[in-house]
Write a protein that holds these residues in place. Sequence first.
Motif, PDB file in Angstrom:
ATOM      1  N   GLY A 156     -12.006  13.319  -3.269  1.00  0.00           N
ATOM      2  CA  GLY A 156     -13.026  12.286  -3.070  1.00  0.00           C
ATOM      3  C   GLY A 156     -13.477  12.186  -1.621  1.00  0.00           C
ATOM      4  N   ASP A 157     -12.841  12.957  -0.723  1.00  0.00           N
ATOM      5  CA  ASP A 157     -13.227  12.955   0.688  1.00  0.00           C
ATOM      6  C   ASP A 157     -14.020  14.205   1.035  1.00  0.00           C
ATOM      7  N   GLY A 158     -14.861  14.062   2.043  1.00  0.00           N
ATOM      8  CA  GLY A 158     -15.540  15.217   2.619  1.00  0.00           C
ATOM      9  C   GLY A 158     -14.849  15.601   3.917  1.00  0.00           C
ATOM     10  N   VAL A 168      -3.395   6.403  10.473  1.00  0.00           N
ATOM     11  CA  VAL A 168      -3.642   6.672   9.056  1.00  0.00           C
ATOM     12  C   VAL A 168      -4.616   5.675   8.461  1.00  0.00           C
ATOM     13  N   GLY A 169      -5.334   6.086   7.432  1.00  0.00           N
ATOM     14  CA  GLY A 169      -6.089   5.140   6.620  1.00  0.00           C
ATOM     15  C   GLY A 169      -7.586   5.349   6.654  1.00  0.00           C
ATOM     16  N   GLU A 170      -8.095   5.881   7.754  1.00  0.00           N
ATOM     17  CA  GLU A 170      -9.531   6.107   7.898  1.00  0.00           C
ATOM     18  C   GLU A 170      -9.707   7.068   9.064  1.00  0.00           C
ATOM     19  N   PRO A 171     -10.899   7.616   9.187  1.00  0.00           N
ATOM     20  CA  PRO A 171     -11.130   8.501  10.326  1.00  0.00           C
ATOM     21  C   PRO A 171     -10.945   7.721  11.635  1.00  0.00           C
ATOM     22  N   ILE A 172     -10.315   8.372  12.611  1.00  0.00           N
ATOM     23  CA  ILE A 172     -10.172   7.729  13.926  1.00  0.00           C
ATOM     24  C   ILE A 172     -11.153   8.414  14.865  1.00  0.00           C
ATOM     25  N   ILE A 226     -15.399   2.429  -0.797  1.00  0.00           N
ATOM     26  CA  ILE A 226     -15.698   1.890   0.525  1.00  0.00           C
ATOM     27  C   ILE A 226     -14.356   1.603   1.204  1.00  0.00           C
ATOM     28  N   ASN A 227     -14.244   1.976   2.468  1.00  0.00           N
ATOM     29  CA  ASN A 227     -12.977   1.827   3.178  1.00  0.00           C
ATOM     30  C   ASN A 227     -13.130   0.751   4.256  1.00  0.00           C
ATOM     31  N   VAL A 228     -12.709  -0.462   3.925  1.00  0.00           N
ATOM     32  CA  VAL A 228     -12.848  -1.589   4.844  1.00  0.00           C
ATOM     33  C   VAL A 228     -11.493  -1.844   5.491  1.00  0.00           C
ATOM     34  N   HIS A 271      -8.603  -0.495   3.779  1.00  0.00           N
ATOM     35  CA  HIS A 271      -8.399  -0.874   2.373  1.00  0.00           C
ATOM     36  C   HIS A 271      -9.463  -0.222   1.512  1.00  0.00           C
ATOM     37  N   ARG A 272      -9.017   0.443   0.461  1.00  0.00           N
ATOM     38  CA  ARG A 272      -9.970   1.084  -0.450  1.00  0.00           C
ATOM     39  C   ARG A 272     -10.565   0.062  -1.395  1.00  0.00           C
ATOM     40  N   ILE A 273     -11.874   0.013  -1.453  1.00  0.00           N
ATOM     41  CA  ILE A 273     -12.545  -0.918  -2.353  1.00  0.00           C
ATOM     42  C   ILE A 273     -13.581  -0.123  -3.147  1.00  0.00           C
ATOM     43  N   TRP A 317       0.849  -1.188   0.000  1.00  0.00           N
ATOM     44  CA  TRP A 317       0.000   0.000   0.000  1.00  0.00           C
ATOM     45  C   TRP A 317       0.883   1.235   0.000  1.00  0.00           C
ATOM     46  N   ILE A 318       0.288   2.373  -0.294  1.00  0.00           N
ATOM     47  CA  ILE A 318       1.084   3.603  -0.370  1.00  0.00           C
ATOM     48  C   ILE A 318       1.733   3.913   0.979  1.00  0.00           C
ATOM     49  N   THR A 319       1.044   3.603   2.078  1.00  0.00           N
ATOM     50  CA  THR A 319       1.631   3.896   3.389  1.00  0.00           C
ATOM     51  C   THR A 319       2.946   3.139   3.562  1.00  0.00           C
ATOM     52  N   GLY A 320       2.966   1.906   3.080  1.00  0.00           N
ATOM     53  CA  GLY A 320       4.204   1.134   3.141  1.00  0.00           C
ATOM     54  C   GLY A 320       5.281   1.708   2.230  1.00  0.00           C
ATOM     55  N   VAL A 380      -0.302  11.696  16.119  1.00  0.00           N
ATOM     56  CA  VAL A 380      -0.500  12.410  14.858  1.00  0.00           C
ATOM     57  C   VAL A 380      -1.473  11.630  13.980  1.00  0.00           C
ATOM     58  N   ASP A 381      -2.641  12.235  13.741  1.00  0.00           N
ATOM     59  CA  ASP A 381      -3.637  11.645  12.835  1.00  0.00           C
ATOM     60  C   ASP A 381      -3.334  12.230  11.460  1.00  0.00           C
ATOM     61  N   THR A 382      -2.948  11.368  10.528  1.00  0.00           N
ATOM     62  CA  THR A 382      -2.414  11.854   9.250  1.00  0.00           C
ATOM     63  C   THR A 382      -3.380  11.556   8.119  1.00  0.00           C
ATOM     64  N   TRP A 383      -3.859  12.588   7.444  1.00  0.00           N
ATOM     65  CA  TRP A 383      -4.741  12.365   6.297  1.00  0.00           C
ATOM     66  C   TRP A 383      -3.943  12.479   5.002  1.00  0.00           C
ATOM     67  N   TRP A 384      -4.091  11.497   4.154  1.00  0.00           N
ATOM     68  CA  TRP A 384      -3.483  11.544   2.835  1.00  0.00           C
ATOM     69  C   TRP A 384      -3.989  10.375   2.017  1.00  0.00           C
ATOM     70  N   GLN A 385      -3.480  10.195   0.797  1.00  0.00           N
ATOM     71  CA  GLN A 385      -4.016   9.199  -0.143  1.00  0.00           C
ATOM     72  C   GLN A 385      -2.906   8.649  -1.044  1.00  0.00           C
ATOM     73  N   THR A 386      -3.198   7.551  -1.706  1.00  0.00           N
ATOM     74  CA  THR A 386      -2.265   7.023  -2.701  1.00  0.00           C
ATOM     75  C   THR A 386      -1.887   8.126  -3.680  1.00  0.00           C
ATOM     76  N   GLU A 387      -2.869   8.924  -4.045  1.00  0.00           N
ATOM     77  CA  GLU A 387      -2.663   9.981  -5.040  1.00  0.00           C
ATOM     78  C   GLU A 387      -1.773  11.105  -4.534  1.00  0.00           C
ATOM     79  N   GLY A 408     -15.097  11.320   5.617  1.00  0.00           N
ATOM     80  CA  GLY A 408     -15.133  10.078   4.833  1.00  0.00           C
ATOM     81  C   GLY A 408     -15.364  10.378   3.366  1.00  0.00           C
ATOM     82  N   ARG A 409     -15.452   9.316   2.576  1.00  0.00           N
ATOM     83  CA  ARG A 409     -15.568   9.474   1.131  1.00  0.00           C
ATOM     84  C   ARG A 409     -16.924  10.063   0.752  1.00  0.00           C
ATOM     85  N   VAL A 410     -16.906  10.933  -0.244  1.00  0.00           N
ATOM     86  CA  VAL A 410     -18.171  11.421  -0.777  1.00  0.00           C
ATOM     87  C   VAL A 410     -18.530  10.678  -2.064  1.00  0.00           C
TER      88      VAL A 410
HETATM   89  C1  6R9 Z   1      -2.767   6.802   3.079  1.00  0.00           C
HETATM   90  C2  6R9 Z   1      -3.960   6.041   2.604  1.00  0.00           C
HETATM   91  C3  6R9 Z   1      -6.988   7.081   1.080  1.00  0.00           C
HETATM   92  C4  6R9 Z   1      -8.320   7.322   1.740  1.00  0.00           C
HETATM   93  C5  6R9 Z   1      -8.651   8.779   1.869  1.00  0.00           C
HETATM   94  C6  6R9 Z   1      -9.566   8.786   3.065  1.00  0.00           C
HETATM   95  C7  6R9 Z   1      -8.992   7.708   3.959  1.00  0.00           C
HETATM   96  C8  6R9 Z   1      -6.720   8.137   4.955  1.00  0.00           C
HETATM   97  C9  6R9 Z   1      -7.226   9.226   6.766  1.00  0.00           C
HETATM   98  C10 6R9 Z   1      -8.413   8.946   6.061  1.00  0.00           C
HETATM   99  C11 6R9 Z   1      -9.643  10.041   7.682  1.00  0.00           C
HETATM  100  C12 6R9 Z   1      -7.327   9.945   8.012  1.00  0.00           C
HETATM  101  N1  6R9 Z   1      -8.059   8.258   4.945  1.00  0.00           N
HETATM  102  N2  6R9 Z   1      -6.202   8.710   6.048  1.00  0.00           N
HETATM  103  N3  6R9 Z   1      -9.613   9.353   6.511  1.00  0.00           N
HETATM  104  N4  6R9 Z   1      -8.554  10.334   8.425  1.00  0.00           N
HETATM  105  N5  6R9 Z   1      -6.249  10.229   8.765  1.00  0.00           N
HETATM  106  O1  6R9 Z   1      -4.703   5.531   3.410  1.00  0.00           O
HETATM  107  O2  6R9 Z   1      -4.130   5.968   1.260  1.00  0.00           O
HETATM  108  O3  6R9 Z   1      -5.213   3.744   0.694  1.00  0.00           O
HETATM  109  O4  6R9 Z   1      -5.174   5.679  -0.936  1.00  0.00           O
HETATM  110  O5  6R9 Z   1      -6.643   5.707   1.086  1.00  0.00           O
HETATM  111  O6  6R9 Z   1      -8.299   6.818   3.074  1.00  0.00           O
HETATM  112  O7  6R9 Z   1     -10.862   8.438   2.687  1.00  0.00           O
HETATM  113  O8  6R9 Z   1      -9.247   9.259   0.685  1.00  0.00           O
HETATM  114  P1  6R9 Z   1      -5.276   5.202   0.464  1.00  0.00           P
END
Ligand code: 6R9
Length: 644
Positions: free
Chosen positions: A496-498, A383-387, A517-519, A522-524, A306-309, A407-414, A511-513
Amino acid sequence: MQDEIFHAPPAFAAQAAVDADRRRLMEQAASARPEQFWLEQAGRIAWASPPTIASASDFTGDVAIRWFADGTLNASISCLDRHLATRPDQVALIWEGQDGQSERLTYAALHERVCRMANVLRTLGVGRGDRVAVHLPLVADSVVAMLACARVGAVHVVLFGGFSAEALADRLADSGAIVAITADEARRGAKRVPLKAMMDEALARTDAHAVRALLVLRVTGAEIVMQPGRDYALAPLLAQAAADCPAETMSAEDPLFVLYTSGSTGKPKGMVHATGGYMVWAAFTHDLVFDHRPDDVFWCTADVAWITGHSYVVYGPLANGGTILLFEGLPSHPAPGRWWQVIARHRVTTFYTAPTAIRALMREGDDVVARHDLSSLRLLGSVGEPISPDAWLWFHDVVGQGRCPVVDTWWQTETGGIMIAPLPASVPQKPGSATLPLPGVHSVLLTDKGAVIAGEGEGCLCMAQSWPGQARTIWGDHARFRQTYFSFAPGYYFSGDGARRDSDGYYWITGRVDDVINVSGHRIGSAEIEDAVATDHRFAECAAVGIAHDLKGQGLVVFAVPRDGTADGLAGHATQAIVRVVGRYAAPETIYLVPDLPKTRSGKIVRRLLRKIAGHELDGLGDLSTLADPSVVDRLVDAVARQG
Ligand code: 6R9
């Protein structure tokens, strides 16, 4: 209610590199003199010839994203060679296997391993721009393989061990990989994942791929079938290879890797990351957000697939000369507390994981945590979803014992790396908020119509300007890149997030708008699931939605319409189709067999309703008058009620 605010504990703040004043200066520099600011940040990595221009990016028209375009470099030099002068004997990588085996590689040793692997790739004719698929368990050689690709100028395409053969085949064909690296098996708790057999099946499925050699790492020693002329055991080749390998000099804009991720429509997209900007972003964000210190032991629990790795197991910490920990196992195998044991054993200082894991660990109870010596920890990340605030507080109070900022980190593969997160000593934390954009990140909230929301408010999270780590395109489909990310509001990147922004300017990701789906982090894509079910002709149509799930964040629920009647075991067939086409990790929580799906007059499935029905929220179904046939809803509700 007033949000609770956490300032960095004095002991942490006293030694942190970036305090509030320094952060302010960085922000000012980034906005007043961006060219100069980013060229200075580029100095964090090693260049063969340093860039003289920072950004040449444009979110309009054809969309072009370019950073440091006249610089040349090799990413593996930043991660390895330049540390040989200063820290050859420092441990670069600690690996612990799930059954307790471990391995420690110094920078000198990692350099040699990477060079040998790079020479093996060269012998197979791999060179600049060629794609190499990496399909390995979480062992040291997964990191080695990525860096070896970088060293010879090849583009790595890391493929998750949980993908089905069909998902692997799609990605091999799309990326045009000419060599693949796999292992006999991966260990996953008591189970074994037959990676080599999956790869065999993937390669046999289609002639559309270009793989001409398959390198096989021995991990468990399981019996496997080697295909003469195509398959090679890796170990003897590594042993014969020379221990040094000159690095290819690449342009900053040459791709470093392609990584597939799911979107709301169509097949997964291969996000393309460019060497120079990505490396700068990985180094910059890892240093600032994790307050990196030379004696840190950094454990990011993500799989390198995954991108985090990519960014925080491999490139960020190694570019900064850190010590990374790689753990092959699951949090609670063979028993609860396994992760805490790893932290205690290796004196981990920085622990970066996902809310889904935090929730599972929380369930095991505080006494499991208390049995281990976690005094080495100084910083925690999510990282990865809302905490949720309760999981945040548990992480802070019980795991960090109130001593470690979270540190709650928001980011994406992109985005390539972290975008919104606190710098731990200079941005007070509020549980549940990713806080503020990093210096140089121009986040904005837009309404559905694309208008900018000022001050407090809630909307779609977008970026008004490029940043070095931004993905450059979708592999082989720039038009889709433009359409997906830049058509929502011209001139803006759409995530793609709100998100909501509070009166302190803090961001709260909602979360995603879209239909992603974030399981369990994992993005699905809903379309991936629906296309998979459609391969089974017993189903006329189906719809996949995500609903709140205590442990996984979201659970996947599928509504499937059988073609004729509801025969026994039909739901099982839908699951099988998903596991076959996408992979086991996407197996749904629940499948409802229903007579019909709610649609608008123009034939669009109304997922909002399905989410409510799946979540048993029948009171607020809202206005049904836009449905082509409102009576569908009663039949759906009945069918769901019957199936529990
Ligand atoms: C790094 C990663 C991205 C999607 C992103 C969002 C969700 C990631 C988050 C978070 C809330 C956080 N997301 N970090 N939502 N708080 N700190 O996870 O990349 O697998 O591409 O997923 O994950 O919805 O758009 P990726």
